[in-house]
Design an enzyme around this catalytic site. Structure first.
Site, PDB file in Angstrom:
ATOM      1  CG  ASN A  72      -0.330   0.063   2.509  1.00  0.00           C
ATOM      2  OD1 ASN A  72       0.768  -0.434   2.695  1.00  0.00           O
ATOM      3  ND2 ASN A  72      -0.978   0.693   3.449  1.00  0.00           N
ATOM      4  CD  GLU A 104       6.938   0.190  12.281  1.00  0.00           C
ATOM      5  OE1 GLU A 104       5.781   0.571  12.535  1.00  0.00           O
ATOM      6  OE2 GLU A 104       7.903   0.424  13.025  1.00  0.00           O
ATOM      7  CB  CYS A 110      -0.759   0.944   8.613  1.00  0.00           C
ATOM      8  SG  CYS A 110       0.414   2.246   8.278  1.00  0.00           S
ATOM      9  CD  GLU A 155       9.650   1.426   9.074  1.00  0.00           C
ATOM     10  OE1 GLU A 155      10.871   1.649   8.863  1.00  0.00           O
ATOM     11  OE2 GLU A 155       8.993   0.600   8.415  1.00  0.00           O
TER      12      GLU A 155
HETATM   13  P1  NAD Z   1       1.214  -8.703   3.811  1.00  0.00           P
HETATM   14  O1  NAD Z   1       1.499  -9.089   5.212  1.00  0.00           O
HETATM   15  O2  NAD Z   1       0.296  -9.552   3.018  1.00  0.00           O
HETATM   16  O3  NAD Z   1       2.580  -8.638   2.964  1.00  0.00           O
HETATM   17  C1  NAD Z   1       3.645  -7.773   3.304  1.00  0.00           C
HETATM   18  C2  NAD Z   1       4.930  -8.280   2.664  1.00  0.00           C
HETATM   19  O4  NAD Z   1       5.374  -9.449   3.356  1.00  0.00           O
HETATM   20  C3  NAD Z   1       4.810  -8.708   1.199  1.00  0.00           C
HETATM   21  O5  NAD Z   1       5.997  -8.362   0.551  1.00  0.00           O
HETATM   22  C4  NAD Z   1       4.632 -10.227   1.303  1.00  0.00           C
HETATM   23  O6  NAD Z   1       5.031 -10.911   0.156  1.00  0.00           O
HETATM   24  C5  NAD Z   1       5.547 -10.533   2.472  1.00  0.00           C
HETATM   25  N1  NAD Z   1       5.208 -11.715   3.275  1.00  0.00           N
HETATM   26  C6  NAD Z   1       3.976 -12.177   3.564  1.00  0.00           C
HETATM   27  N2  NAD Z   1       4.073 -13.220   4.414  1.00  0.00           N
HETATM   28  C7  NAD Z   1       5.391 -13.387   4.676  1.00  0.00           C
HETATM   29  C8  NAD Z   1       6.132 -14.296   5.501  1.00  0.00           C
HETATM   30  N3  NAD Z   1       5.520 -15.229   6.200  1.00  0.00           N
HETATM   31  N4  NAD Z   1       7.478 -14.190   5.534  1.00  0.00           N
HETATM   32  C9  NAD Z   1       8.110 -13.223   4.828  1.00  0.00           C
HETATM   33  N5  NAD Z   1       7.467 -12.348   4.025  1.00  0.00           N
HETATM   34  C10 NAD Z   1       6.119 -12.430   3.960  1.00  0.00           C
HETATM   35  O7  NAD Z   1       0.683  -7.189   3.854  1.00  0.00           O
HETATM   36  P2  NAD Z   1       0.063  -6.313   2.657  1.00  0.00           P
HETATM   37  O8  NAD Z   1      -1.299  -6.796   2.322  1.00  0.00           O
HETATM   38  O9  NAD Z   1       1.048  -6.149   1.574  1.00  0.00           O
HETATM   39  O10 NAD Z   1      -0.058  -4.876   3.377  1.00  0.00           O
HETATM   40  C11 NAD Z   1      -1.120  -4.492   4.207  1.00  0.00           C
HETATM   41  C12 NAD Z   1      -0.752  -4.590   5.669  1.00  0.00           C
HETATM   42  O11 NAD Z   1       0.420  -3.830   5.921  1.00  0.00           O
HETATM   43  C13 NAD Z   1      -1.809  -3.995   6.568  1.00  0.00           C
HETATM   44  O12 NAD Z   1      -1.956  -4.802   7.711  1.00  0.00           O
HETATM   45  C14 NAD Z   1      -1.243  -2.635   6.947  1.00  0.00           C
HETATM   46  O13 NAD Z   1      -1.727  -2.100   8.153  1.00  0.00           O
HETATM   47  C15 NAD Z   1       0.212  -2.947   7.022  1.00  0.00           C
HETATM   48  N6  NAD Z   1       1.031  -1.762   6.884  1.00  0.00           N
HETATM   49  C16 NAD Z   1       1.663  -1.276   7.992  1.00  0.00           C
HETATM   50  C17 NAD Z   1       2.428  -0.124   7.915  1.00  0.00           C
HETATM   51  C18 NAD Z   1       3.155   0.399   9.135  1.00  0.00           C
HETATM   52  O14 NAD Z   1       4.113   1.121   8.976  1.00  0.00           O
HETATM   53  N7  NAD Z   1       2.725   0.062  10.354  1.00  0.00           N
HETATM   54  C19 NAD Z   1       2.564   0.540   6.695  1.00  0.00           C
HETATM   55  C20 NAD Z   1       1.911   0.024   5.581  1.00  0.00           C
HETATM   56  C21 NAD Z   1       1.151  -1.126   5.698  1.00  0.00           C
END
Ligand code: NAD
Length: 422
Positions: A106, A203, A237, A392
Protein backbone atom coordinates in the site's frame (compact mmCIF):
# COMPACT_ATOMS: atom_id res chain seq x y z
CA UNK A 1 14.91 -20.92 -4.40
CA UNK A 2 16.76 -19.67 -7.46
CA UNK A 3 17.89 -16.38 -5.96
CA UNK A 4 21.34 -15.56 -4.71
CA UNK A 5 22.05 -13.00 -2.05
CA UNK A 6 25.48 -11.51 -2.74
CA UNK A 7 26.99 -9.91 0.36
CA UNK A 8 30.41 -9.15 -1.11
CA UNK A 9 29.64 -5.41 -1.34
CA UNK A 10 29.32 -5.04 2.43
CA UNK A 11 32.96 -4.44 3.48
CA UNK A 12 33.59 -1.71 0.90
CA UNK A 13 30.24 -0.01 1.50
CA UNK A 14 30.64 0.15 5.26
CA UNK A 15 34.19 1.49 4.84
CA UNK A 16 32.95 4.56 2.96
CA UNK A 17 32.57 7.49 5.39
CA UNK A 18 28.92 8.09 6.25
CA UNK A 19 28.89 11.66 4.83
CA UNK A 20 30.04 10.23 1.46
CA UNK A 21 27.38 7.51 1.55
CA UNK A 22 24.89 10.24 2.39
CA UNK A 23 25.80 12.15 -0.77
CA UNK A 24 24.47 9.23 -2.79
CA UNK A 25 21.26 9.29 -0.78
CA UNK A 26 20.96 13.00 -1.45
CA UNK A 27 21.33 12.36 -5.17
CA UNK A 28 18.64 9.68 -4.97
CA UNK A 29 16.29 12.25 -3.38
CA UNK A 30 17.14 14.73 -6.15
CA UNK A 31 16.35 12.16 -8.83
CA UNK A 32 13.12 11.19 -7.11
CA UNK A 33 12.17 14.87 -7.24
CA UNK A 34 12.99 15.08 -10.94
CA UNK A 35 10.94 11.97 -11.67
CA UNK A 36 8.19 12.50 -9.12
CA UNK A 37 5.27 12.67 -11.54
CA UNK A 38 6.51 9.73 -13.58
CA UNK A 39 7.00 7.58 -10.49
CA UNK A 40 3.62 8.64 -9.11
CA UNK A 41 2.07 7.34 -12.31
CA UNK A 42 3.69 3.95 -11.79
CA UNK A 43 2.15 3.85 -8.29
CA UNK A 44 -1.27 4.78 -9.66
CA UNK A 45 -1.09 2.19 -12.41
CA UNK A 46 0.15 -0.54 -10.16
CA UNK A 47 -1.77 -0.14 -6.88
CA UNK A 48 -4.57 2.25 -7.87
CA UNK A 49 -3.78 5.31 -5.73
CA UNK A 50 -5.12 8.64 -6.95
CA UNK A 51 -2.56 10.80 -8.78
CA UNK A 52 -2.45 13.28 -5.90
CA UNK A 53 -1.91 10.61 -3.24
CA UNK A 54 0.70 8.86 -5.36
CA UNK A 55 2.58 12.14 -5.84
CA UNK A 56 2.48 12.72 -2.08
CA UNK A 57 3.82 9.24 -1.50
CA UNK A 58 6.85 9.98 -3.66
CA UNK A 59 7.23 13.24 -1.73
CA UNK A 60 7.49 11.20 1.46
CA UNK A 61 10.31 9.18 -0.07
CA UNK A 62 12.05 12.41 -1.15
CA UNK A 63 11.73 13.83 2.35
CA UNK A 64 13.15 10.60 3.81
CA UNK A 65 16.09 10.78 1.42
CA UNK A 66 16.99 14.35 2.34
CA UNK A 67 16.49 13.67 6.03
CA UNK A 68 18.64 10.53 6.11
CA UNK A 69 21.28 12.18 3.91
CA UNK A 70 21.56 14.74 6.71
CA UNK A 71 22.11 11.87 9.16
CA UNK A 72 25.32 11.10 7.30
CA UNK A 73 26.88 14.05 9.13
CA UNK A 74 25.18 13.27 12.45
CA UNK A 75 24.66 9.62 13.40
CA UNK A 76 25.32 10.96 16.87
CA UNK A 77 26.69 8.80 19.63
CA UNK A 78 27.44 10.05 23.12
CA UNK A 79 30.59 11.03 24.94
CA UNK A 80 30.26 10.95 28.68
CA UNK A 81 32.60 11.19 31.68
CA UNK A 82 34.15 8.01 32.98
CA UNK A 83 33.94 7.23 36.70
CA UNK A 84 37.73 6.77 36.71
CA UNK A 85 40.41 9.41 36.17
CA UNK A 86 42.23 9.56 32.86
CA UNK A 87 39.72 7.38 31.13
CA UNK A 88 37.54 8.36 28.19
CA UNK A 89 34.10 6.94 27.33
CA UNK A 90 32.02 7.20 24.15
CA UNK A 91 29.61 5.34 21.89
CA UNK A 92 29.46 4.99 18.11
CA UNK A 93 26.85 3.47 15.86
CA UNK A 94 27.94 0.62 13.62
CA UNK A 95 26.01 -1.04 10.81
CA UNK A 96 24.39 -4.36 11.69
CA UNK A 97 25.33 -5.88 8.31
CA UNK A 98 22.74 -7.28 5.91
CA UNK A 99 19.22 -5.91 6.22
CA UNK A 100 16.21 -7.72 4.77
CA UNK A 101 13.51 -5.15 4.03
CA UNK A 102 10.13 -6.78 3.41
CA UNK A 103 7.44 -4.35 2.42
CA UNK A 104 3.67 -4.05 1.89
CA UNK A 105 1.84 -3.04 -1.28
CA UNK A 106 0.00 0.00 0.00
CA UNK A 107 3.04 2.29 0.19
CA UNK A 108 5.25 0.74 -2.48
CA UNK A 109 7.72 3.66 -2.58
CA UNK A 110 7.49 5.49 0.76
CA UNK A 111 7.71 2.51 3.12
CA UNK A 112 10.73 0.99 1.33
CA UNK A 113 12.34 4.45 1.43
CA UNK A 114 11.77 4.57 5.22
CA UNK A 115 13.83 1.40 5.51
CA UNK A 116 16.41 1.64 2.74
CA UNK A 117 17.68 5.19 3.43
CA UNK A 118 18.56 4.73 7.12
CA UNK A 119 19.94 1.25 6.52
CA UNK A 120 22.26 2.52 3.78
CA UNK A 121 23.44 5.69 5.48
CA UNK A 122 24.58 3.59 8.42
CA UNK A 123 26.64 1.31 6.15
CA UNK A 124 24.40 -1.76 5.86
CA UNK A 125 23.57 -3.42 2.58
CA UNK A 126 19.90 -4.12 1.84
CA UNK A 127 18.07 -7.11 0.40
CA UNK A 128 14.62 -5.83 -0.48
CA UNK A 129 11.56 -8.03 -0.98
CA UNK A 130 8.79 -5.71 -2.16
CA UNK A 131 5.14 -6.66 -2.33
CA UNK A 132 4.17 -9.03 -5.11
CA UNK A 133 1.50 -6.44 -5.97
CA UNK A 134 4.04 -3.69 -6.71
CA UNK A 135 7.09 -5.03 -8.58
CA UNK A 136 7.21 -2.16 -11.07
CA UNK A 137 7.43 0.43 -8.33
CA UNK A 138 10.27 -1.57 -6.80
CA UNK A 139 12.20 -1.83 -10.05
CA UNK A 140 11.76 1.89 -10.72
CA UNK A 141 13.00 2.83 -7.25
CA UNK A 142 16.01 0.54 -7.44
CA UNK A 143 16.92 1.93 -10.83
CA UNK A 144 16.96 5.43 -9.33
CA UNK A 145 19.37 4.30 -6.60
CA UNK A 146 21.68 2.84 -9.23
CA UNK A 147 21.46 5.93 -11.44
CA UNK A 148 22.43 8.05 -8.42
CA UNK A 149 25.66 6.08 -8.06
CA UNK A 150 24.87 3.37 -5.53
CA UNK A 151 27.46 0.62 -6.01
CA UNK A 152 26.27 -2.72 -7.38
CA UNK A 153 24.72 -5.14 -4.89
CA UNK A 154 24.40 -2.61 -2.07
CA UNK A 155 20.65 -2.72 -2.73
CA UNK A 156 19.45 -6.07 -4.09
CA UNK A 157 15.91 -6.71 -5.18
CA UNK A 158 14.11 -10.03 -4.73
CA UNK A 159 10.78 -10.10 -6.52
CA UNK A 160 8.16 -12.67 -5.68
CA UNK A 161 5.54 -13.69 -3.18
CA UNK A 162 5.68 -14.53 0.52
CA UNK A 163 7.87 -17.58 -0.14
CA UNK A 164 10.68 -15.24 -1.25
CA UNK A 165 10.19 -13.26 1.96
CA UNK A 166 10.41 -16.45 4.00
CA UNK A 167 13.58 -17.46 2.18
CA UNK A 168 15.19 -14.09 2.97
CA UNK A 169 14.21 -14.21 6.63
CA UNK A 170 15.79 -17.65 6.92
CA UNK A 171 18.89 -16.70 4.92
CA UNK A 172 21.98 -17.09 7.13
CA UNK A 173 23.59 -13.91 5.77
CA UNK A 174 20.66 -11.72 6.85
CA UNK A 175 21.28 -10.01 10.20
CA UNK A 176 18.17 -7.90 10.63
CA UNK A 177 14.68 -8.12 9.21
CA UNK A 178 12.55 -5.02 8.88
CA UNK A 179 9.01 -6.10 8.03
CA UNK A 180 5.94 -4.03 7.13
CA UNK A 181 2.72 -5.93 6.56
CA UNK A 182 -0.14 -7.64 8.30
CA UNK A 183 -0.05 -8.81 11.89
CA UNK A 184 -0.40 -12.50 11.04
CA UNK A 185 2.54 -12.49 8.66
CA UNK A 186 4.59 -10.26 10.95
CA UNK A 187 4.21 -12.75 13.77
CA UNK A 188 5.42 -15.56 11.57
CA UNK A 189 8.46 -13.48 10.61
CA UNK A 190 9.10 -12.65 14.26
CA UNK A 191 8.87 -16.32 15.24
CA UNK A 192 11.45 -17.29 12.61
CA UNK A 193 13.73 -14.46 13.69
CA UNK A 194 13.36 -15.52 17.31
CA UNK A 195 14.33 -19.07 16.43
CA UNK A 196 17.34 -17.87 14.45
CA UNK A 197 18.38 -15.14 16.88
CA UNK A 198 17.94 -12.29 14.40
CA UNK A 199 16.84 -8.76 15.07
CA UNK A 200 13.33 -8.19 13.75
CA UNK A 201 11.52 -4.86 13.48
CA UNK A 202 7.78 -5.08 12.80
CA UNK A 203 5.45 -2.40 11.46
CA UNK A 204 2.01 -3.97 11.34
CA UNK A 205 -1.59 -2.91 11.26
CA UNK A 206 -3.81 -0.47 13.09
CA UNK A 207 -7.36 -0.06 14.39
CA UNK A 208 -7.16 3.68 14.61
CA UNK A 209 -9.72 5.92 16.24
CA UNK A 210 -10.80 9.54 16.17
CA UNK A 211 -12.53 10.84 19.30
CA UNK A 212 -14.83 13.81 18.79
CA UNK A 213 -15.71 15.74 21.94
CA UNK A 214 -18.77 17.92 22.48
CA UNK A 215 -16.76 21.15 22.28
CA UNK A 216 -15.07 20.24 18.97
CA UNK A 217 -15.27 22.17 15.73
CA UNK A 218 -17.56 19.64 14.04
CA UNK A 219 -16.91 20.75 10.47
CA UNK A 220 -13.19 20.33 11.05
CA UNK A 221 -13.74 16.94 12.67
CA UNK A 222 -15.84 15.72 9.77
CA UNK A 223 -13.16 16.81 7.29
CA UNK A 224 -10.56 14.87 9.29
CA UNK A 225 -12.73 11.75 9.65
CA UNK A 226 -13.70 11.58 5.98
CA UNK A 227 -10.09 11.93 4.83
CA UNK A 228 -8.72 9.53 7.44
CA UNK A 229 -11.39 6.85 7.00
CA UNK A 230 -11.86 6.86 3.25
CA UNK A 231 -8.70 8.38 1.76
CA UNK A 232 -6.71 5.68 -0.09
CA UNK A 233 -9.98 3.72 0.15
CA UNK A 234 -9.19 3.03 3.81
CA UNK A 235 -6.14 1.00 2.84
CA UNK A 236 -3.57 2.70 5.06
CA UNK A 237 -2.19 1.32 8.27
CA UNK A 238 -3.17 4.74 9.65
CA UNK A 239 -6.73 4.75 8.30
CA UNK A 240 -9.40 5.65 10.83
CA UNK A 241 -11.89 2.84 11.26
CA UNK A 242 -13.51 3.96 14.51
CA UNK A 243 -15.13 7.25 15.40
CA UNK A 244 -15.67 7.59 19.13
CA UNK A 245 -18.26 10.30 19.62
CA UNK A 246 -19.22 12.07 22.83
CA UNK A 247 -22.89 11.23 23.41
CA UNK A 248 -24.28 14.83 23.33
CA UNK A 249 -23.11 15.36 19.74
CA UNK A 250 -23.72 11.85 18.50
CA UNK A 251 -26.75 12.67 16.38
CA UNK A 252 -25.48 15.83 14.62
CA UNK A 253 -22.07 14.29 13.94
CA UNK A 254 -23.61 11.09 12.58
CA UNK A 255 -25.86 13.07 10.24
CA UNK A 256 -22.95 15.18 8.99
CA UNK A 257 -20.87 12.05 8.37
CA UNK A 258 -23.67 10.30 6.49
CA UNK A 259 -24.13 13.33 4.25
CA UNK A 260 -20.46 13.63 3.42
CA UNK A 261 -19.95 9.89 2.96
CA UNK A 262 -22.82 9.67 0.50
CA UNK A 263 -21.08 12.27 -1.67
CA UNK A 264 -17.95 10.14 -2.01
CA UNK A 265 -16.99 7.70 -4.65
CA UNK A 266 -14.18 5.39 -3.64
CA UNK A 267 -11.91 3.70 -6.16
CA UNK A 268 -11.28 0.00 -6.51
CA UNK A 269 -9.53 -1.88 -3.72
CA UNK A 270 -6.26 -3.66 -4.42
CA UNK A 271 -8.06 -6.88 -5.39
CA UNK A 272 -11.68 -8.15 -5.44
CA UNK A 273 -11.05 -10.28 -2.35
CA UNK A 274 -10.41 -7.11 -0.34
CA UNK A 275 -13.92 -5.81 -1.12
CA UNK A 276 -15.42 -9.21 -0.26
CA UNK A 277 -13.57 -9.13 3.04
CA UNK A 278 -15.02 -5.69 3.87
CA UNK A 279 -18.54 -6.82 3.00
CA UNK A 280 -18.14 -9.89 5.17
CA UNK A 281 -17.22 -7.77 8.20
CA UNK A 282 -20.18 -5.48 7.54
CA UNK A 283 -22.64 -8.35 7.06
CA UNK A 284 -21.50 -10.04 10.28
CA UNK A 285 -21.82 -6.76 12.17
CA UNK A 286 -25.32 -6.14 10.79
CA UNK A 287 -26.31 -9.69 11.73
CA UNK A 288 -25.12 -8.90 15.26
CA UNK A 289 -27.26 -5.76 15.48
CA UNK A 290 -25.26 -3.01 13.76
CA UNK A 291 -26.94 -0.55 11.38
CA UNK A 292 -25.48 0.19 7.97
CA UNK A 293 -25.80 3.93 7.42
CA UNK A 294 -24.27 4.20 3.95
CA UNK A 295 -23.69 1.92 1.02
CA UNK A 296 -20.06 2.32 -0.09
CA UNK A 297 -17.91 3.57 1.57
CA UNK A 298 -19.51 2.11 4.67
CA UNK A 299 -20.49 3.83 7.90
CA UNK A 300 -21.96 1.70 10.68
CA UNK A 301 -23.53 2.55 14.01
CA UNK A 302 -25.25 0.51 16.74
CA UNK A 303 -21.90 -1.24 16.98
CA UNK A 304 -20.48 -2.46 20.27
CA UNK A 305 -16.77 -1.97 20.93
CA UNK A 306 -16.13 -5.72 21.12
CA UNK A 307 -17.58 -6.65 17.71
CA UNK A 308 -14.92 -7.87 15.24
CA UNK A 309 -15.73 -4.89 12.99
CA UNK A 310 -14.63 -2.61 15.86
CA UNK A 311 -11.62 -4.69 16.92
CA UNK A 312 -9.91 -6.07 13.81
CA UNK A 313 -8.08 -4.34 10.99
CA UNK A 314 -10.38 -4.41 7.94
CA UNK A 315 -8.16 -2.45 5.54
CA UNK A 316 -10.91 -0.93 3.47
CA UNK A 317 -13.43 1.93 3.57
CA UNK A 318 -15.45 0.75 6.57
CA UNK A 319 -15.82 2.95 9.63
CA UNK A 320 -17.86 2.42 12.78
CA UNK A 321 -19.37 5.04 15.08
CA UNK A 322 -19.10 4.28 18.79
CA UNK A 323 -20.72 6.56 21.39
CA UNK A 324 -19.03 7.40 24.70
CA UNK A 325 -20.88 8.85 27.69
CA UNK A 326 -17.82 10.31 29.40
CA UNK A 327 -14.09 10.74 28.93
CA UNK A 328 -13.14 7.56 30.76
CA UNK A 329 -15.34 5.51 28.47
CA UNK A 330 -13.89 7.19 25.37
CA UNK A 331 -10.34 6.41 26.50
CA UNK A 332 -11.31 2.85 27.38
CA UNK A 333 -12.83 2.24 23.94
CA UNK A 334 -9.83 3.83 22.22
CA UNK A 335 -7.32 1.71 24.14
CA UNK A 336 -9.18 -1.57 24.27
CA UNK A 337 -8.14 -2.94 20.86
CA UNK A 338 -5.21 -5.21 19.99
CA UNK A 339 -3.52 -2.54 17.86
CA UNK A 340 -1.94 0.75 18.93
CA UNK A 341 -0.92 2.83 15.94
CA UNK A 342 -2.89 6.12 15.84
CA UNK A 343 -5.43 7.95 17.98
CA UNK A 344 -6.83 11.42 17.42
CA UNK A 345 -8.98 13.85 19.39
CA UNK A 346 -11.02 16.82 18.28
CA UNK A 347 -11.62 19.29 21.11
CA UNK A 348 -11.23 22.96 21.92
CA UNK A 349 -10.37 22.21 25.54
CA UNK A 350 -6.63 22.37 26.10
CA UNK A 351 -6.84 20.42 29.35
CA UNK A 352 -8.63 17.54 27.65
CA UNK A 353 -6.10 17.65 24.82
CA UNK A 354 -3.25 17.15 27.27
CA UNK A 355 -5.08 14.32 29.00
CA UNK A 356 -5.49 12.68 25.61
CA UNK A 357 -1.80 12.99 24.85
CA UNK A 358 -1.10 11.12 28.07
CA UNK A 359 -3.94 8.59 28.18
CA UNK A 360 -4.43 7.43 24.58
CA UNK A 361 -2.28 4.34 24.22
CA UNK A 362 -0.91 4.51 20.69
CA UNK A 363 2.34 5.36 18.98
CA UNK A 364 0.94 8.50 17.36
CA UNK A 365 -1.58 10.96 18.77
CA UNK A 366 -3.10 13.85 16.84
CA UNK A 367 -4.98 16.75 18.34
CA UNK A 368 -7.46 18.45 16.02
CA UNK A 369 -6.27 16.46 13.03
CA UNK A 370 -7.20 13.07 11.61
CA UNK A 371 -5.16 9.88 11.83
CA UNK A 372 -3.17 10.47 8.63
CA UNK A 373 -0.32 12.94 8.43
CA UNK A 374 2.94 11.67 9.85
CA UNK A 375 6.15 13.42 8.84
CA UNK A 376 9.43 11.68 8.10
CA UNK A 377 11.55 13.29 10.81
CA UNK A 378 9.46 11.92 13.68
CA UNK A 379 9.18 8.30 14.79
CA UNK A 380 6.42 6.14 13.35
CA UNK A 381 5.01 2.94 14.81
CA UNK A 382 3.08 1.77 17.80
CA UNK A 383 2.69 -0.61 20.72
CA UNK A 384 0.92 -3.95 21.16
CA UNK A 385 0.14 -5.89 17.96
CA UNK A 386 1.14 -2.89 15.81
CA UNK A 387 4.83 -3.40 16.41
CA UNK A 388 7.53 -4.79 18.63
CA UNK A 389 9.15 -1.68 19.97
CA UNK A 390 11.15 -0.42 17.01
CA UNK A 391 10.20 2.68 15.06
CA UNK A 392 10.41 3.80 11.45
CA UNK A 393 11.45 7.33 10.44
CA UNK A 394 13.19 10.08 12.33
CA UNK A 395 16.28 9.45 14.41
CA UNK A 396 14.56 6.42 15.97
CA UNK A 397 14.90 4.56 12.66
CA UNK A 398 18.66 4.51 13.12
CA UNK A 399 18.27 2.14 16.06
CA UNK A 400 16.84 -0.62 13.87
CA UNK A 401 19.81 -0.61 11.53
CA UNK A 402 22.73 -0.01 13.86
CA UNK A 403 24.53 -1.63 16.69
CA UNK A 404 25.89 0.47 19.53
CA UNK A 405 29.58 0.09 20.19
CA UNK A 406 30.77 1.40 23.55
CA UNK A 407 34.41 2.43 23.66
CA UNK A 408 36.61 3.09 26.71
CA UNK A 409 40.09 4.53 26.38
CA UNK A 410 42.19 4.34 29.52
CA UNK A 411 45.13 6.76 29.28
CA UNK A 412 46.19 6.53 32.91
CA UNK A 413 48.97 4.03 32.20
CA UNK A 414 47.99 1.85 35.14
CA UNK A 415 45.42 -0.83 35.99
CA UNK A 416 42.15 0.88 36.91
CA UNK A 417 39.22 -1.22 38.10
CA UNK A 418 35.69 0.05 37.50
CA UNK A 419 33.41 -0.19 40.56
CA UNK A 420 36.41 -1.17 42.74
CA UNK A 421 38.90 1.69 42.73
CA UNK A 422 37.52 4.72 44.52
P1 NAD B 1 1.21 -8.70 3.81
O1 NAD B 1 1.50 -9.09 5.21
O2 NAD B 1 0.30 -9.55 3.02
O3 NAD B 1 2.58 -8.64 2.96
C1 NAD B 1 3.64 -7.77 3.30
C2 NAD B 1 4.93 -8.28 2.66
O4 NAD B 1 5.37 -9.45 3.36
C3 NAD B 1 4.81 -8.71 1.20
O5 NAD B 1 6.00 -8.36 0.55
C4 NAD B 1 4.63 -10.23 1.30
O6 NAD B 1 5.03 -10.91 0.16
C5 NAD B 1 5.55 -10.53 2.47
N1 NAD B 1 5.21 -11.72 3.28
C6 NAD B 1 3.98 -12.18 3.56
N2 NAD B 1 4.07 -13.22 4.41
C7 NAD B 1 5.39 -13.39 4.68
C8 NAD B 1 6.13 -14.30 5.50
N3 NAD B 1 5.52 -15.23 6.20
N4 NAD B 1 7.48 -14.19 5.53
C9 NAD B 1 8.11 -13.22 4.83
N5 NAD B 1 7.47 -12.35 4.02
C10 NAD B 1 6.12 -12.43 3.96
O7 NAD B 1 0.68 -7.19 3.85
P2 NAD B 1 0.06 -6.31 2.66
O8 NAD B 1 -1.30 -6.80 2.32
O9 NAD B 1 1.05 -6.15 1.57
O10 NAD B 1 -0.06 -4.88 3.38
C11 NAD B 1 -1.12 -4.49 4.21
C12 NAD B 1 -0.75 -4.59 5.67
O11 NAD B 1 0.42 -3.83 5.92
C13 NAD B 1 -1.81 -4.00 6.57
O12 NAD B 1 -1.96 -4.80 7.71
C14 NAD B 1 -1.24 -2.63 6.95
O13 NAD B 1 -1.73 -2.10 8.15
C15 NAD B 1 0.21 -2.95 7.02
N6 NAD B 1 1.03 -1.76 6.88
C16 NAD B 1 1.66 -1.28 7.99
C17 NAD B 1 2.43 -0.12 7.92
C18 NAD B 1 3.16 0.40 9.14
O14 NAD B 1 4.11 1.12 8.98
N7 NAD B 1 2.73 0.06 10.35
C19 NAD B 1 2.56 0.54 6.69
C20 NAD B 1 1.91 0.02 5.58
C21 NAD B 1 1.15 -1.13 5.70
Amino acid sequence: MMFTLDVSALPDWRAIPAPRRAEILYRVAERLRERQTELAKVITDEVGKSAEEAWAEVQEAIDSGYYMAGEGRRCFGITTPSELPNKFAMTVREPVGVVAAITAWNFPIAVPAWKIFPALVLGNIVAWKPSEHAPRCAMALREIFLAAGLPANVLQLFLGDASVGRWLVEHPAVDVVSFTGSATNGREVAATCGRLGKRCALELGGKNAIIVWEDADLELAVDGIIWSAFGTAGQRCTSCSRVIVHEPIREPLTQMLIKRTQQLSVGRLIHPRARERCERYVADAVAAGARRLTDWPVLLDQVTPQMPVAQEEIFGPVCVILPARDWEEAVRINNDVPYGLVSALYTRDVNRAFRAMRELRSGLVYINAGTIGSEVHLPFGGPRVTGNGWREAGPAALDTYSEWKTIYVDFSGRLQRAQMDR
